[in-house]
Write an enzyme that holds these catalytic residues in place. Structure first.
Site, mmCIF file in Angstrom:
data_model
loop_
_atom_site.group_PDB
_atom_site.id
_atom_site.type_symbol
_atom_site.label_atom_id
_atom_site.label_comp_id
_atom_site.label_asym_id
_atom_site.label_seq_id
_atom_site.Cartn_x
_atom_site.Cartn_y
_atom_site.Cartn_z
ATOM 1 N N LYS A 235 -10.245 -33.875 -77.011
ATOM 2 C CA LYS A 235 -9.025 -34.634 -76.429
ATOM 3 C C LYS A 235 -9.918 -35.436 -75.406
ATOM 4 O O LYS A 235 -9.281 -36.485 -75.249
ATOM 5 C CB LYS A 235 -8.222 -33.489 -75.683
ATOM 6 N N GLU A 241 -20.447 -29.363 -75.008
ATOM 7 C CA GLU A 241 -20.916 -28.882 -76.353
ATOM 8 C C GLU A 241 -20.606 -29.885 -77.732
ATOM 9 O O GLU A 241 -21.283 -30.036 -78.365
ATOM 10 C CB GLU A 241 -19.908 -27.355 -76.408
ATOM 11 N N GLY A 296 -4.614 -28.536 -75.392
ATOM 12 C CA GLY A 296 -5.539 -28.281 -76.352
ATOM 13 C C GLY A 296 -5.291 -27.232 -77.256
ATOM 14 O O GLY A 296 -5.354 -27.263 -78.656
ATOM 15 N N ARG A 297 -4.765 -26.086 -76.680
ATOM 16 C CA ARG A 297 -4.562 -25.031 -77.580
ATOM 17 C C ARG A 297 -3.219 -25.100 -78.363
ATOM 18 O O ARG A 297 -2.871 -24.106 -79.200
ATOM 19 C CB ARG A 297 -4.496 -23.677 -76.705
ATOM 20 N N GLU A 382 -5.710 -17.921 -72.203
ATOM 21 C CA GLU A 382 -6.006 -19.140 -71.459
ATOM 22 C C GLU A 382 -4.368 -19.542 -70.979
ATOM 23 O O GLU A 382 -4.548 -20.230 -69.876
ATOM 24 C CB GLU A 382 -6.436 -20.248 -72.590
ATOM 25 N N HIS A 413 -11.316 1.661 -90.219
ATOM 26 C CA HIS A 413 -12.472 2.458 -90.343
ATOM 27 C C HIS A 413 -13.443 1.929 -89.114
ATOM 28 O O HIS A 413 -14.682 2.492 -89.179
ATOM 29 C CB HIS A 413 -13.196 2.028 -91.615
ATOM 30 N N LYS A 541 -18.135 -24.282 -65.754
ATOM 31 C CA LYS A 541 -18.511 -25.595 -66.446
ATOM 32 C C LYS A 541 -19.300 -26.332 -65.419
ATOM 33 O O LYS A 541 -20.515 -26.885 -65.671
ATOM 34 C CB LYS A 541 -17.118 -26.168 -66.950
#
Ligand code: G6Q
Length: 586
Positions: A235, A241, A296-297, A382, A413, A541
């Protein structure tokens, strides 16, 4: 009623007419009292409900499933295995009303700037507005831009899928790599996995998100640059990263294919920042845009969904949007007590705020949904992992649960022991599809028998008498079992929601994702949070930027706490950049 509000209602198929629709949330002394009263009533009611056993509630009421289940499209939500009565639902609905859920819902859909810390509208719903009704932001209809971009994505995706778009050497694209992180990764990755049966044969999708070079190398090493298309999805187009991975992919490509002019056929971008895209060297003609009112999400419905569009094609992507739109309409139109996202949200509030549950498990019995828990972790934590409310005041209740989960049978399990007999209450969502895409039908039946049996066991438990009976059935005398009996008793009364989808299709997946988006929104309203910012991500950050510079500085830093100083110093030494941190100089 404002024009925007009327539009929002119309796009969800609601005709604003005789019935009064409240379209403003007024924070008044009256509304605060209503909220306090609703919370007090629930606290009192909790004391009545806490001792009740669900198995008794089921025994007393054969209609419990009918009363506590709702359907929307191909989704069935059974919420009868919860520690609730009719009164619980009615009190929880009163809480939602007192919190202003209907008003805030309308405010979101009509484009109010409900992301108040960033002064932004929140309009992922406009990205799947299939009604033709306008949606205004700052007086401008955003729908033409939305539809233009969907059409551009569709045209591009079809060119790649048909083989018309080719790599620089004339070869067909066989591999698409999405480079993005967080909201620019989790949604597309989860959807591409979920809709794997719809992916065009001969096309492979890859996702690079982690800046860990091992992950990047792992993906790149298996690729042929001549047949690979990179989508750089960010965005902001500044995320460290993503920019690092994109630069590495670019170098990797150039080192094998030479000429910069060849980049245009192999790199496209998705962003809101065209300047940064151009600076990176991607032709802005090969850029797909979205807008600051898409969080973003919540962005997989936008151009961030380009890898999905390429994978499954324009038609199926459109069905994904249709499904989300159908859930939007359900969310807007269904009465609160029959409203799937509202019910899921209220049940979550019931356990977090009254029973003191701290986490919530999401357990898909579907390999295709293996990344759903990770996706929902971001969406939920978030959005609502906050302790300051919309007005900047401390929140007085607990907010987002720790959301976790994994595919069902494997979990059985591994960690289900804690769900059944642990000391904590962990409410859980069980999710499965009735029809499988697999040819191994008997596998599916085995899995589904476990799916149903687990929620039954969690609800019923096993009493002392039943445990002794089970021991007797093995031919043993229960009296000889000693204290082992105590270990074999299941307390039960563990709440679950069951979501049963008819089949994993783009439409049903769209509905499922939108269901959770709206659940989280409703919880945010009840806790009076801004669910659409994420300031908590910032601090780490910022500090990382400083620390990166310190690795190659003249001397180890002395500006942090002793732990951080020494850890940086050790790292410098272990990687051949000598010297001691001040704390180590004795
Ligand atoms: C999502 C968050 C966050 C964001 C990533 C990537 O809601 O804002 O997860 O999506 O940090 O950001 P960019 O898309 O700007 O690279």
């Amino acid at each position: 009623m404002t024009e925007q509000a009327r539009n929002a209602l119309q796009w969800c198929g609601i005709r604003p007419g005789a019935e009064e629709v409240r379209d403003e949330r007024a924070e008044t002394a009256e509304s605060r009292v209503a909220m306090r009263d609703a919370m007090t009533a629930l606290m009192q009611h909790y004391r009545d409900i806490e001792p009740l056993q669900m198995r008794d509630l089921f025994a007393r009421d054969p209609q419990r499933f009918d009363r506590f289940s709702v359907e929307a499209g191909d989704l069935l939500l059974d919420f009868s295995k919860n520690r609730i009565t009719d009164e619980t639902v009615s009190l929880l609905v009163q809480l939602a009303e007192a919190a202003g859920v209907p008003e805030m819902r309308l405010a979101m859909f009509r484009g109010d700037k409900i992301n108040n810390t960033e002064q932004r509208a929140v309009l992922h719903t406009a990205l799947r507005n299939r009604s033709g009704s306008p949606v205004l932001v700052d007086g401008q209809d955003v729908m033409s831009g939305v539809n233009r971009e969907i059409a551009r994505m569709g045209a591009f995706a079809e060119r790649v899928r048909s083989g018309e778009w080719r790599g620089f050497s004339g070869k067909r694209i066989t591999d698409v790599v999405n480079i993005g992180i967080g909201g620019s990764d989790l949604g597309p990755k989860m959807v591409c996995e979920a809709l794997e049966p719809f992916i065009q044969p001969g096309l492979a999708l890859h996702f690079i998100s982690n800046v860990d070079g091992i992950a990047t190398e792992e993906v790149l090493s298996a690729l042929d640059p001549e047949t690979t298309l990179f989508i750089v999805a960010s965005k902001t187009f500044t995320t460290q990263e993503t920019m690092t991975n994109a630069a590495t992919a670019r170098e990797w490509f150039l080192s094998r294919c030479g000429d910069e002019s060849r980049i245009a056929k192999h790199f496209v971008a998705v962003s809101t920042n065209s300047e940064a895209v151009a600076d990176f060297g991607i032709d802005v003609d090969n850029m797909f845009v979205f807008w600051d009112w898409v969080g973003g999400r919540f962005s997989l419905w936008s151009a961030i969904g380009l890898p999905i569009m390429i994978a499954i094609g324009e038609q199926h992507f459109s069905e994904l949007l249709d499904g989300a739109h159908a859930m939007d309409c359900h969310f807007m139109a269904a009465p609160l007590e029959e409203n799937m996202p509202v019910l899921l949200a209220l049940l979550g509030v019931w356990y977090q705020n009254y029973f003191g549950a701290e986490s919530h498990a999401v357990l898909p019995y579907d390999h295709h949904l293996r990344s759903l828990p990770a996706y929902l972790q971001q969406l939920d934590m978030e959005s609502n992992g906050k302790s300051v409310d919309r007005d900047g005041q401390p929140v007085l209740t607990t907010t987002s649960p720790v959301l976790w989960g994994a595919t069902g049978i494997n979990g059985q399990h591994a960690f289900y022991q804690l769900l059944h007999q642990g000391s904590r209450l962990v409410p859980a969502d069980f999710i499965a599809t009735a029809e499988t895409h697999s040819g191994l039908r008997h596998h599916h039946d085995i899995m589904m028998s476990n799916f149903f049996s687990q929620t039954e066991a969690l609800m019923r438990g096993r009493t002392l008498a039943e445990t002794e009976g089970a021991i007797a059935e093995t031919g043993q005398d229960p009296a000889d079992a000693g204290h082992r009996v105590n270990h074999m008793i299941f307390e039960g009364n563990r709440p679950t929601n069951t979501l049963l989808l008819r089949k994993m299709t783009p439409r049903n997946l769209g509905m499922l994702i939108a269901l959770y988006e709206h659940k989280i929104f409703v919880q945010g309203v009840i806790w009076n949070l801004n669910s659409f910012d994420q300031w908590g991500v910032e601090l780490g950050k910022q500090l990382a930027r400083t620390i990166l510079d310190e690795f190659d500085a003249q001397a180890s830093p002395a500006t942090h706490d002793a732990s951080t100083n020494n850890l940086i110093s050790r790292y410098r030494r272990m990687t051949g950049r000598e010297d001691l941190a001040p704390g180590e100089r004795h």
